[in-house]
Design an enzyme around this catalytic site. Structure first.
Site, PDB file in Angstrom:
ATOM      1  NE  ARG A  15      -1.288   2.773   2.632  1.00 35.00           N
ATOM      2  CZ  ARG A  15      -0.632   3.589   2.645  1.00 35.00           C
ATOM      3  NH1 ARG A  15      -0.874   4.746   2.055  1.00 35.00           N
ATOM      4  NH2 ARG A  15      -0.406   4.305   4.245  1.00 35.00           N
ATOM      5  CB  CYS A 239       3.916  11.448   2.206  1.00 37.56           C
ATOM      6  SG  CYS A 239       2.543  12.105   2.542  1.00 37.56           S
TER       7      CYS A 239
END
Length: 285
Positions: A15, A239
């Site tokens: 993920r 991120c």
């Protein structure tokens, strides 16, 4: 120095490691990665996100991945950023859900156009619904040390999020160095204070390796009593809402370090290093 006898490594590569890849990764390749990681001995993995495909196209196959994980019989975590995402995860019979709230309001505003307080308010009905369904709740505190938009993040800001998560019933709280700017001294002090204030709470360390301090920060966390850590095979990730942040701490490097210090993990290092090249081949960056 203190080193725990057992360390849980939560693999987040499927993920967190792949979510920001610009080119769609075939679902079958993701399944192969998850299957191989499961065979290597990971007891928990974060495998997908039920975020709207418009925002993270790479996670458009979340239902299929969830069903595959169920068929494999593994314990897995799925990111559910809002109530609609949680409802989709419940329909897919996901056992563990996760939410993110940044300790930095500036990060939250840039990310989801909400303040930290507004984001926490949104968690209340989600946690209640997840509890009703018997789901395990993982609550991430993002930007728990610093923020690319705000700069330093205070302990009080982290405590505010932690307090609310605990009151809402989080089963574990994952403290994230999302942009990879933390140092061992700050990590030790922050986790020590959190452990003193919340001795019955399970904390997890989540470190990115932007400044090549992730492993040192893991060791600092251990000295504060932390024994659960996220990592990504091949060091994949980063991120999308944190400019300049590189990947997560590499699972193989983390496993090599903790194993050499006598910590048991249940993960086969020889199998893991065979998986790493395949995982890296899925990345275009």
């Amino acid at each position: 120095m203190y080193f725990p006898k057992e360390v849980e490594i939560i693999e987040v590569g499927p993920r967190d490691g792949l979510q920001n890849e610009p080119i769609a990764i075939p679902t079958e390749k993701k399944k192969e990665l998850i299957s191989r990681l499961a065979k290597a001995g990971f007891s928990r993995m974060e495998t997908t996100s039920f975020v709207h495909p418009k925002w993270v196209p790479q996670m458009a196959d979340s239902e299929e991945i969830a069903h595959f994980c169920k068929e494999l019989g593994i314990n897995y975590i799925a990111l559910t950023p809002n109530l609609k995402a949680l409802e989709r995860a419940i329909s897919a019979e996901v056992p563990q859900m996760a939410v993110f709230v940044g300790a930095s309001s500036e990060f939250n505003k840039k990310n989801i156009n909400k303040t930290t307080s507004e984001s926490l308010d949104e968690c209340e009905p989600m946690f209640a619904k997840a509890k009703k369904e018997g789901m395990f709740i993982r609550a991430y505190i993002s930007m728990a040390f610093s923020c690319p938009f705000q700069g330093s993040v205070s302990f009080e800001e982290v405590k505010e999020v932690c307090d609310r998560f605990i009151k809402l019933g989080a089963d574990e709280i994952d403290v994230g160095d999302t942009n990879g700017q933390a140092n061992p001294q700050l990590v030790y002090e922050r986790f020590s204070r959190l452990r003193d204030l919340y001795p019955d709470t399970t904390f997890v360390g989540h470190f990115h390796d932007t400044r090549k301090m992730a492993l040192a920060n893991v060791v600092a966390s251990m000295q504060a009593g932390i024994s659960k850590f996220d990592s990504s095979v091949g060091g994949l990730g980063g991120c999308p809402y944190s400019p300049g942040a590189t990947g997560n701490v590499s699972t193989e490097e983390l496993l090599d370090m903790v194993s050499s210090m006598g910590c048991q993990t249940g993960v086969d290092f020889n199998e893991l290093i065979k998986i790493s090249p395949f995982a890296k081949s899925l990345s275009t960056r």
